[in-house]
Design an enzyme around this catalytic site. Structure first.
Site: not given
Ligand code: NAD
Ligand code: WQD
Length: 343
Positions: A10-11, A125, A150, A154, A179, A217, A295, A297
């Site tokens: 993943g990312y 998160s 979601y 966490k 973020n 936005v 938006r 939430g």
């Molecule tokens: P992502 O979706 O790119 O990566 C998650 C990976 O987990 C994916 O490759 C998916 O295929 C795999 N996966 C999901 N469920 C699975 C399962 N049951 N078994 C095996 N593999 C599974 O997401 P990411 O952005 O890399 O996020 C990674 C972690 O970080 C997640 O726990 C996410 O909640 C947390 N997180 C992400 C963000 C964000 O903004 N990207 C912010 C805060 C926390």
């Molecule tokens: C950032 C800002 C939007 C899209 C989410 C999850 C959070 C965490 C990170 C995992 C906000 C604005 C966005 C668009 C916009 N993930 N926006 N137009 O909402 O801070 O957090 O991702 O844990 O749990 O809620 O991130 O990138 O969606 O938004 O104006 O098309 O950009 O309103 O202010 P957010 P985001």
């Protein structure tokens, strides 16, 4: 020194695997490829010279997960990224989110405890803080009622880990990401949202490359200097490096408590308009956007107090907003260039 990285294709996981390999760790990835592609392991090999082992299965499968841990008793630690992460989808399909994120966590913890594997790093998160009463937000800020299933996964996950640590030899670090944006400098790995992106940066880069017509936005009537919402954007490579530091801290026995929690943010808050301006500056492009309503939430503003992580982990985010945004753009162009044309 073998580390399991769940969700490692993943990312954030893929960027962390790169940093772990660069630091000399051996890496095994488990991913069900529900939100990523097996090719990422090849991209990681191109960057690091080492192809990580990839086992493809769903971690909610208790039998397969238990079997995996029996075969990998020599693991020094586990970094657990695997989870579903789309906030909106979690509202539509709460049971999918609770089942996927919590069952996979419990299966992994059980596999570790049963095989005496002690070091666990968890992807948490900043969503656990909701709209904080005080900014910047530190780790001791109260946890607010989750806005989405979601976010709730966490919060519950942190509790499950805490309760498990209390009665076993397990040690854990929860990293609360703000973020994450941007991509590896090679542009070989980056964020790959399936379908229409929810998050700001992929929406911006997809609009600029022509896949989306216009960025919306969400709100310019917030109580912020320019009226748009503020977040703490952090470069994914800075974030990835913090995981290596966390794993080393555990292995070297430097933890102060058996369960530690750290914020991973830069400490800088940027508004949506700041991000758009940065994008236009670094790319020289004009972004097509319009201001629409808020938006549901969304919190108004949140940014981290990273001083505890800076001091305790000896880690600090180094890359600024322009570098985050330009790396995301390089990745978008490289990725689209490698794909067949869109219909
Ligand atoms: P992502 O979706 O790119 O990566 C998650 C990976 O987990 C994916 O490759 C998916 O295929 C795999 N996966 C999901 N469920 C699975 C399962 N049951 N078994 C095996 N593999 C599974 O997401 P990411 O952005 O890399 O996020 C990674 C972690 O970080 C997640 O726990 C996410 O909640 C947390 N997180 C992400 C963000 C964000 O903004 N990207 C912010 C805060 C926390
Ligand atoms: C950032 C800002 C939007 C899209 C989410 C999850 C959070 C965490 C990170 C995992 C906000 C604005 C966005 C668009 C916009 N993930 N926006 N137009 O909402 O801070 O957090 O991702 O844990 O749990 O809620 O991130 O990138 O969606 O938004 O104006 O098309 O950009 O309103 O202010 P957010 P985001």
């Amino acid at each position: 020194m073998k580390i399991l990285v769940t969700g490692g294709t993943g990312y954030i996981g893929s960027h962390t695997v790169v940093e772990l390999l660069n630091a000399g760790f051996e890496v095994v990835i488990v991913d069900d490829l529900s939100n990523s592609k097996a090719d990422i392991a090849i991209a990681i090999e191109r960057i690091t010279g080492t192809k990580p082992l990839l086992e493809v299965f769903d971690l909610t499968d208790k039998v397969k997960t238990a079997d995996f841990f029996k075969r990998h008793r020599d693991l020094k630690g586990v970094i657990h990224f695997a989870a579903k992460k789309a906030v909106g989808e979690s509202v539509e399909k709460p049971l999918l989110y609770y089942r996927n994120n919590l069952e996979s966590l419990m299966n992994v913890l059980e596999g570790m405890v049963d095989n005496n594997i002690r070091n666990f790093v968890f992807s948490s998160s900043c969503t656990v803080y909701g709209q904080p009463d005080e900014l910047p937000v530190s780790e001791s800020a109260p946890i607010k009622k989750a806005e989405s299933p979601y976010g709730n996964t966490k919060q519950i996950s942190e509790e499950i880990i805490y309760d498990t640590v209390k009665v076993t030899d397990l040690k854990a670090i929860a990293l609360r990401y703000f973020n994450p944006i941007g991509a590896h400098e090679s542009a070989l790995i980056g964020e790959l949202p399936l379908g229409v992106p929810d998050n700001l940066l992929p929406y911006i880069t997809q609009t600029a490359i022509g896949i989306r017509k216009k960025l919306r936005v969400f709100g310019d009537d917030y109580n912020t200097p320019d009226g748009t919402a503020i977040r703490d954007y952090i470069h994914v490579v800075d974030l990835a490096k913090a995981h290596v530091v966390a794993v080393q801290r555990m292995i070297e026995g430097k933890m102060k408590k058996d369960f530690e929690v750290f914020n991973l943010g830069t400490g800088n808050g940027y508004s949506v308009m700041d991000v758009i301006k940065s994008f236009e500056k670094v790319t020289g492009l004009k972004l097509n956007y319009e201001i629409v309503g808020r938006r549901e939430g969304d919190v108004e503003q949140v940014w981290a107090d990273p001083s505890f992580s800076n001091k305790e982990l000896g880690w600090k985010a180094e890359k600024g907003l322009d570098e985050m945004v330009s790396s995301a753009w390089r990745w978008e162009k490289a990725y689209r260039g490698s794909q067949p044309p869109q219909p």
